[in-house]
Design an enzyme around this catalytic site. Structure first.
Site, PDB file in Angstrom:
ATOM      1  N   SER A 153     -47.620  11.638   6.518  1.00 50.07           N
ATOM      2  CA  SER A 153     -46.293  11.541   5.990  1.00 50.07           C
ATOM      3  C   SER A 153     -45.724  12.925   6.241  1.00 50.07           C
ATOM      4  O   SER A 153     -45.992  14.141   5.727  1.00 50.07           O
ATOM      5  CB  SER A 153     -46.518  11.471   4.509  1.00 50.07           C
ATOM      6  N   LYS A 179     -44.834   8.822   9.412  1.00 52.25           N
ATOM      7  CA  LYS A 179     -43.795   8.146   8.209  1.00 52.25           C
ATOM      8  C   LYS A 179     -43.019   9.315   7.994  1.00 52.25           C
ATOM      9  O   LYS A 179     -43.452  10.560   7.649  1.00 52.25           O
ATOM     10  CB  LYS A 179     -44.624   7.871   6.955  1.00 52.25           C
ATOM     11  N   LYS A 181     -40.009  11.455   5.986  1.00 53.85           N
ATOM     12  CA  LYS A 181     -39.362  11.437   4.961  1.00 53.85           C
ATOM     13  C   LYS A 181     -37.970  11.423   5.234  1.00 53.85           C
ATOM     14  O   LYS A 181     -37.467  12.197   6.131  1.00 53.85           O
ATOM     15  CB  LYS A 181     -39.653  12.704   4.304  1.00 53.85           C
ATOM     16  N   ASP A 207     -39.719   7.025   4.461  1.00 53.46           N
ATOM     17  CA  ASP A 207     -39.726   7.183   2.959  1.00 53.46           C
ATOM     18  C   ASP A 207     -38.660   7.875   2.153  1.00 53.46           C
ATOM     19  O   ASP A 207     -38.559   9.040   2.736  1.00 53.46           O
ATOM     20  CB  ASP A 207     -41.209   7.686   2.573  1.00 53.46           C
ATOM     21  N   GLU A 232     -39.479   2.675   2.698  1.00 53.45           N
ATOM     22  CA  GLU A 232     -40.249   2.963   1.363  1.00 53.45           C
ATOM     23  C   GLU A 232     -39.272   3.572   0.497  1.00 53.45           C
ATOM     24  O   GLU A 232     -38.520   4.534   0.609  1.00 53.45           O
ATOM     25  CB  GLU A 232     -41.427   4.140   1.792  1.00 53.45           C
ATOM     26  N   ASP A 257     -43.079   2.085  -3.743  1.00 49.89           N
ATOM     27  CA  ASP A 257     -44.128   3.102  -3.912  1.00 49.89           C
ATOM     28  C   ASP A 257     -43.766   3.433  -5.478  1.00 49.89           C
ATOM     29  O   ASP A 257     -44.427   2.813  -6.244  1.00 49.89           O
ATOM     30  CB  ASP A 257     -43.911   4.454  -3.070  1.00 49.89           C
ATOM     31  N   LYS A 281     -51.360   3.021  -3.747  1.00 47.31           N
ATOM     32  CA  LYS A 281     -51.629   4.507  -4.275  1.00 47.31           C
ATOM     33  C   LYS A 281     -52.584   4.465  -5.188  1.00 47.31           C
ATOM     34  O   LYS A 281     -52.078   4.269  -6.313  1.00 47.31           O
ATOM     35  CB  LYS A 281     -50.579   5.375  -4.355  1.00 47.31           C
ATOM     36  N   GLY A 309     -51.160   8.176  -0.727  1.00 49.13           N
ATOM     37  CA  GLY A 309     -51.787   9.413  -0.948  1.00 49.13           C
ATOM     38  C   GLY A 309     -50.878  10.471  -1.862  1.00 49.13           C
ATOM     39  O   GLY A 309     -49.756  10.123  -2.128  1.00 49.13           O
TER      40      GLY A 309
HETATM   41  O1  OSB Z   1     -43.816   9.488  -1.648  1.00 50.38           O
HETATM   42  O2  OSB Z   1     -45.717   8.661  -0.656  1.00 50.38           O
HETATM   43  C1  OSB Z   1     -45.000   9.604  -1.044  1.00 50.38           C
HETATM   44  C2  OSB Z   1     -47.093  12.689  -1.763  1.00 50.38           C
HETATM   45  C3  OSB Z   1     -47.018  12.837  -2.828  1.00 50.38           C
HETATM   46  C4  OSB Z   1     -46.438  12.239  -3.632  1.00 50.38           C
HETATM   47  C5  OSB Z   1     -45.638  11.079  -2.968  1.00 50.38           C
HETATM   48  C6  OSB Z   1     -45.597  10.907  -1.859  1.00 50.38           C
HETATM   49  C7  OSB Z   1     -46.520  11.609  -0.892  1.00 50.38           C
HETATM   50  C8  OSB Z   1     -46.401  11.373   0.420  1.00 50.38           C
HETATM   51  C9  OSB Z   1     -47.674  12.348   0.939  1.00 50.38           C
HETATM   52  O3  OSB Z   1     -45.626  10.985   1.189  1.00 50.38           O
HETATM   53  C10 OSB Z   1     -48.838  11.172   1.347  1.00 50.38           C
HETATM   54  C11 OSB Z   1     -50.294  11.889   1.614  1.00 50.38           C
HETATM   55  O4  OSB Z   1     -50.400  12.100   2.646  1.00 50.38           O
HETATM   56  O5  OSB Z   1     -50.784  12.068   0.688  1.00 50.38           O
HETATM   57 MG    MG Z   2     -43.552   7.283  -0.970  1.00 46.95          MG
END
Ligand code: OSB
Ligand code: MG
Length: 387
Positions: A153, A179, A181, A207, A232, A257, A281, A309
């Site tokens: 991510s 992924k 952001k 995302d 996402e 999410d 998650k 995660g």
């Molecule tokens: O939006 O998926 C999310 C991490 C913390 C809180 C929300 C998100 C995320 C990540 C990282 O996108 C996912 C990871 O590698 O743990």
């Molecule tokens: Mg997310």
């Protein structure tokens, strides 16, 4: 779900909660803002025969992703979740039921329930992955995957050039998917550039972390041409109606999410067409037993799902890896090694990505990686002992 696989329970001798600050190597920048500091709150159980359970809670210090913070999870675990859990038989499903009267506070409940799964795994000598498979009705323990496909991510960078440099590095390392952001103003152009860099066959998704409004549908439609696995959480954390509207206007699957915080919410979102893809998650839905129910729901409905995660340390990641090894996960998960975000991990040795874009799922019982108790003790700034 079957309950006979946990064997004869052994009373808990000690239960503690540890606050371990985790310094991020780089701030994590998303549609909800920039996160520079975080903590691992570790639920640690030892039973009278010396078996250990570890559960990680990995909230942010702020309430801008979801309502829970480091402080709220600390107080809910110490005042409510652990006392309720310690009043019942120390097995995962009984504990999950005992703490279920707690409304919301999913990260807190998840950490406590997780510790009991790890304890049960250690006590029965069965890997967490095989215990999970035995408790999902749509999974066959013999089909648990020895390796899972891993994606990163990618935090929002200052410029498109920096993003491309980062993605090129990840591609060279072999990551199974990327992924990105995104947020308003950092979306179509960067996605176009990354798609051009990776080529048409690479697995790519985005995302938005709730940073768009319903009126932004045209921008989201402009992402349709990049053949993304999913978009996402474009809209607010409670906006099912808006996601139904957006999904109807897009060909790319919407993945939820923030909106999916229980089995019922996931059921509603799928049924009403708010999502065609699910980020499962474990922390966000309140723990492994809710995760397994959502896993079964998605499999029954034929909905694509993957494991999300919370930037966990190796302790929390180990549980996510075990979950993601169930055969019904259809897409690579957010399971990048802890070394991508932290200078040192709480397990030693931790895991790294293999060049084929996968990670080996631990087959050892318990956490599955050796917990580095010395490092945890050195880094602990607050400790609560329940008994
Ligand atoms: O939006 O998926 C999310 C991490 C913390 C809180 C929300 C998100 C995320 C990540 C990282 O996108 C996912 C990871 O590698 O743990
Ligand atoms: Mg997310």
């Amino acid at each position: 779900m079957r309950t006979d696989l946990f064997g004869e329970p052994v009373p808990i001798a000690t239960a503690e909660l540890l606050h371990v600050p985790m310094a991020l190597l780089e701030p994590f920048v998303t549609g909800f803002g920039t996160s520079s500091s975080r903590a691992a709150l570790l639920v640690h159980l030892v039973d009278e025969e010396g078996h250990e359970g570890w559960g990680e809670i990995a909230p942010f210090d702020h309430p801008f992703y979801l309502p829970e913070t480091t402080s709220t999870t600390w107080s809910v675990v110490t005042e409510w979740a652990l006392p309720l859990a310690l009043g019942v038989e120390p097995t995962p499903l009984v504990v999950a039921h005992a703490i279920s009267p707690i409304r919301g506070n999913n990260f807190a409940r998840s950490g406590v329930e997780s510790a009991y799964w790890v304890l049960a795994s250690h006590r029965t000598g069965r890997s967490l992955a095989s215990l999970f498979a035995s408790h999902a009705s749509s999974a066959d323990a013999s089909e648990v995957r020895p390796r899972v496909r891993v994606g990163e991510s990618v935090s929002i960078h200052e410029t498109i050039e920096e993003t491309l440099a980062h993605v090129a590095k990840r591609r060279a390392e072999g990551y199974s998917r990327i992924k990105l952001k995104i947020r308003p103003g950092f979306d179509v152009e960067v996605v176009a550039a990354v798609r051009a860099l990776l080529g048409p066959d690479a697995l790519l998704q985005v995302d938005a972390n709730s940073s768009y409004r319903r009126e932004d549908v045209a921008v989201l439609q402009a992402l349709d041409r990049f053949d993304l696995l999913c978009i996402e959480q474009p809209l607010d954390w409670d906006d099912i109606e808006g996601h139904i509207e957006i999904q109807a206007a897009l060909s790319t699957p919407i993945c939820l999410d923030e909106c999916l915080r229980s089995v019922a919410m996931t059921d509603e979102a799928i049924r009403r067409g708010a999502a065609r893809n699910v980020n499962l998650k474990p922390a966000r839905v309140g723990g492994p037993s809710a995760s397994l129910a959502i896993y079964d729901l998605c499999n029954t409905r034929g909905v694509d799902l993957w494991c999300g995660g919370m930037l966990e340390s190796g302790i929390g990641r180990a549980l996510n890896l075990a979950m993601a090894s169930l055969p019904g996960f259809t897409q690579p998960g957010d399971l990048a090694p802890p070394s991508t975000h932290y200078a040192s991990d709480l397990v030693e040795p931790s895991y790294e990505l293999d060049p084929d874009g996968t990670v080996l799922v631990p087959s050892e019982p318990g956490v599955g990686f050796p917990v580095n108790r010395d490092r945890i003790d050195d880094a602990t700034i607050r400790r609560f002992v329940a008994r």
